[in-house]
Design an enzyme around this catalytic site. Structure first.
Site, mmCIF file in Angstrom:
data_model
loop_
_atom_site.group_PDB
_atom_site.id
_atom_site.type_symbol
_atom_site.label_atom_id
_atom_site.label_comp_id
_atom_site.label_asym_id
_atom_site.label_seq_id
_atom_site.Cartn_x
_atom_site.Cartn_y
_atom_site.Cartn_z
ATOM 1 N N ARG A 70 0.721 -1.372 0.035
ATOM 2 C CA ARG A 70 -0.070 0.020 0.077
ATOM 3 C C ARG A 70 1.034 1.258 0.057
ATOM 4 O O ARG A 70 0.460 2.446 -0.464
ATOM 5 C CB ARG A 70 -0.955 -0.114 1.070
ATOM 6 C CG ARG A 70 -2.149 -1.026 0.883
ATOM 7 C CD ARG A 70 -2.964 -1.292 2.063
ATOM 8 N NE ARG A 70 -2.383 -1.618 3.319
ATOM 9 C CZ ARG A 70 -2.196 -3.093 3.647
ATOM 10 N NH1 ARG A 70 -2.645 -3.859 3.012
ATOM 11 N NH2 ARG A 70 -1.716 -3.099 4.863
ATOM 12 N N GLU A 107 3.320 -6.535 14.351
ATOM 13 C CA GLU A 107 2.531 -6.862 15.718
ATOM 14 C C GLU A 107 2.034 -8.466 15.704
ATOM 15 O O GLU A 107 1.464 -8.831 16.747
ATOM 16 C CB GLU A 107 1.430 -5.886 15.707
ATOM 17 C CG GLU A 107 0.514 -5.733 14.809
ATOM 18 C CD GLU A 107 0.742 -4.811 13.762
ATOM 19 O OE1 GLU A 107 0.095 -4.326 13.065
ATOM 20 O OE2 GLU A 107 1.938 -4.746 13.456
#
Length: 187
Positions: A70, A107
Site C-alpha cells: 500500500r 505485531e
C-alpha cells in the site's frame, strides 16, 4: 510539523472518516484500519496526497521509497507530484535483481523486506511512505535498508498513525521524523 489551515483540517477529518475499522482482524484484539474504503472514494487518494504534500513542505528528499504494497499507492502519487524517483521496498523474493534484505517483527508475526542494491546512491535523501504506522517494525526495517545502502532518511510519511502502539516513538528514537495524515487512538 502541522501547518494545516482550517480547510485542510476539515479534509483531514474527512479522510479519517473514510477509513473503515475492522475488529479482530487478523487476530482477536486487533482493530484493523482498512484504507480500501478510502481508496474507493474518488477524492480519497487525491485528498490524502494533498494533505501529505502540505505536511511535507520543508522536508528535503530526492527519492520516495514506498513499502510493499500500500505504500506504493501513496508513494507513487507523492513521487509523481514532486517529480522525484520512486523506489519499491518489497517483501521477500519479489525483486528481480540483486538485493539486500532486513527481517522485522510485525505485531502479529515476522516478515522480511528487500531493496535493490542499486536503488539508492550514497547520501540520497529518501522519503519513506506507507499506509500505516503501528508498532514500527516494517518502517524501521525500511529505514535500516536505506541506511545500509548509505542513503539518508528524510522522514517517514503515513496515511494512518497509531501512536499508542509505539511505532512513531520507535522511529523518532532512531532519528526519523514521522508524518501522519490522521491518527487513531488505541490500536
Amino acid at each position: 510539523m502541522s501547518n494545516l489551515n482550517k480547510d485542510e483540517k476539515i479534509i483531514q477529518n474527512k479522510i479519517k472518516e473514510k477509513i473503515r475499522t475492522i475488529a479482530d482482524y487478523p487476530k482477536p484484539g486487533i482493530l484493523f484500519r482498512d484504507i480500501t474504503t478510502l481508496l474507493k472514494q474518488p477524492e480519497g487518494i487525491y485528498d490524502s496526497v494533498e494533505i501529505a504534500l502540505e505536511k511535507l513542505k520543508g522536508v528535503k528528499f530526492n527519492k520516495v521509497a514506498g513499502i510493499d504494497s500500500r505504500g506504493f499507492i501513496f508513494g507513487s502519487a507523492i513521487s509523481y507530484a514532486q517529480k522525484k524517483g520512486f523506489i519499491p521496498i518489497r517483501k521477500k523474493n519479489k525483486l528481480p535483481s540483486q538485493v539486500i534484505s532486513q527481517e522485522y517483527k510485525l505485531e502479529y508475526g515476522t516478515d522480511e523486506l528487500e531493496i535493490h542494491i542499486d536503488a539508492i546512491d550514497e547520501n540520497d535523501e529518501i522519503l519513506i511512505v506507507d499506509d500505516l504506522i503501528a508498532t514500527g517494525g516494517t518502517a524501521l526495517a525500511a529505514v535500516k535498508l536505506i541506511r545500509r545502502l548509505k542513503g539518508n532518511v528524510s522522514a517517514c510519511c503515513f496515511v494512518v498513525g497509531l501512536p499508542d502502539l509505539g511505532g512513531v516513538s520507535k522511529l523518532e528514537k532512531n532519528g526519523v521524523d514521522v508524518i501522519s495524515i490522521c491518527d487513531f487512538d488505541g490500536h
